[in-house]
Scaffold this motif. Sequence first.
Motif: not given
Length: 511
Positions: A61-63, A67-70, A106-107, A130-131
């Motif tokens: 769940l992220a903009r 990291e989506h591709l990671d 969940l990331i 992520l941050d």
Amino acid sequence: MYIGDYLARRELYSPDKLAFIDAGKSPEWRLTFRDANRRANKLANWLKSQGVEKGDRVAILARDGYEHLDLFFACSKLGAIHTALNWRSHWRELLEIFNYTNPKILIFSDDFKEGVSQLTAHYPLPTIHLDGNGIDGSLPFESTLQSAPDSAVTCPSLEAEDTAALIFTGGTTGLPKAAEVSHRMIAWNTLNTVIHDVTHNDVYLNVFPMFHTGGLFVYTLPQVIFGGTTILIRAFDPAQVLNLLEREKVTIFAAVPTMYQMLTTAPNWDSVNLSALRFCTSGGAPLPVPLVEKYTAEKNIRFKQGFGMTEFGPGIFALAPEDAIRKAGSIGRPNFFVDAQIVDEQNQFLGPNEAGELVLKGQSYSSGYFNNPEATKAAVDERGYFHTGDVAQYDDEGYFYIVDRKKDMFISGGENVYPAEIEKALYQHPAVHMCAVIGLPDAKWGEVGKACVVLKPNQSTTEEELLKFMTERLAKYKVPKSVSFMEALPISAAGKILKRELREQWIVNSE
């Protein structure tokens, strides 16, 4: 190496080639295929240490960010399933999705930590942030990834039909369905895409959200398989997009018409050099002819009109640049390995210039809907055609035209009214920047049309003038009963106009 290990193959073929630029980071990330593959191996090893196995779902769940591709590539190595969530969703909606997809991890990015706190209180699971500082118990993404070994991870039992990702359909009513994107589907979509003019040396800028089929699969995965460079940004910013197109000498760009409209009003539009672009692709809605003419005249841009959807492709149709004006409004002809037909209410094939439902068949169709056998069965007829829910027709030369979505159509006085046809007429008015036509309840006619219009800067017109303008171009029953001027239209993360929100807004206002 095996079918799901895209990056290991790319590291073998072109290890030092620039693969990704994450322009949403400060400083920017610039990764070769070797860099990307090592990161994916690290994350795959860590996920494996947490018990993630073939077929397990891992949610994010992220903009937009690398990291989506990671995660996507790590899941592919494990045979696990990348599950990207729409960050516009309320945590209660996400809880429903969790209850039927059952993710193991969940990331999330800090933007959504309040919702994640609520979500995990009802559905406990390990989380990685992520941050920022995350939530109680969550692990920091980058240090967690870097702590794992970069030894190769494989899933020898993976087959082409196994699911690589879940992509959620619009969910305009009820719970969104999760389309199962298989490795087979990705391969056939890539084949359709490269036949349609993608090369080994293209540079692509992605502006679509990564939870959307446009973000992951329109050009991003074909670029990886074909060895090109992909640029990511955190969110659509017209000035940043124009700067990147010029600075990185981007050769392929794709967006929806609302985004193309917004680019023309950015402060750097007049000065930016877009000469490196081989072509731009537009999809999601017909591209207004005045906009095509503006890009052609001012920036010498060649446009391709495309058409895709979550469950199929997503590359289904393409209109060549030389046909952009001659066949204005067309989505083009089916891609090489797609069979497209038009059927009537009795599911019989129709001929040229007859409107009916668009149905599709081919190897780039998804495997169905996750954990929903009823919807999977209902989507495909006895001949194997997927029913799109789009009203379309084709002309004598085999060019297809979307008349409208069945769900956007409304009935006024017994006549079917298709908003897309009215919007096409409205876009011909020189003062109209963006528009959307919706059907609203009416005691006399059942439903009547309302045009919601955003004007171009420093332009003006009146409701009476626009109604007269439409009356001169459309049958009387198609002309909306009213026009409302708005500062902006509600836009989805994918850049599409949210007609459901407009309808709800005006229905509430009329009560």
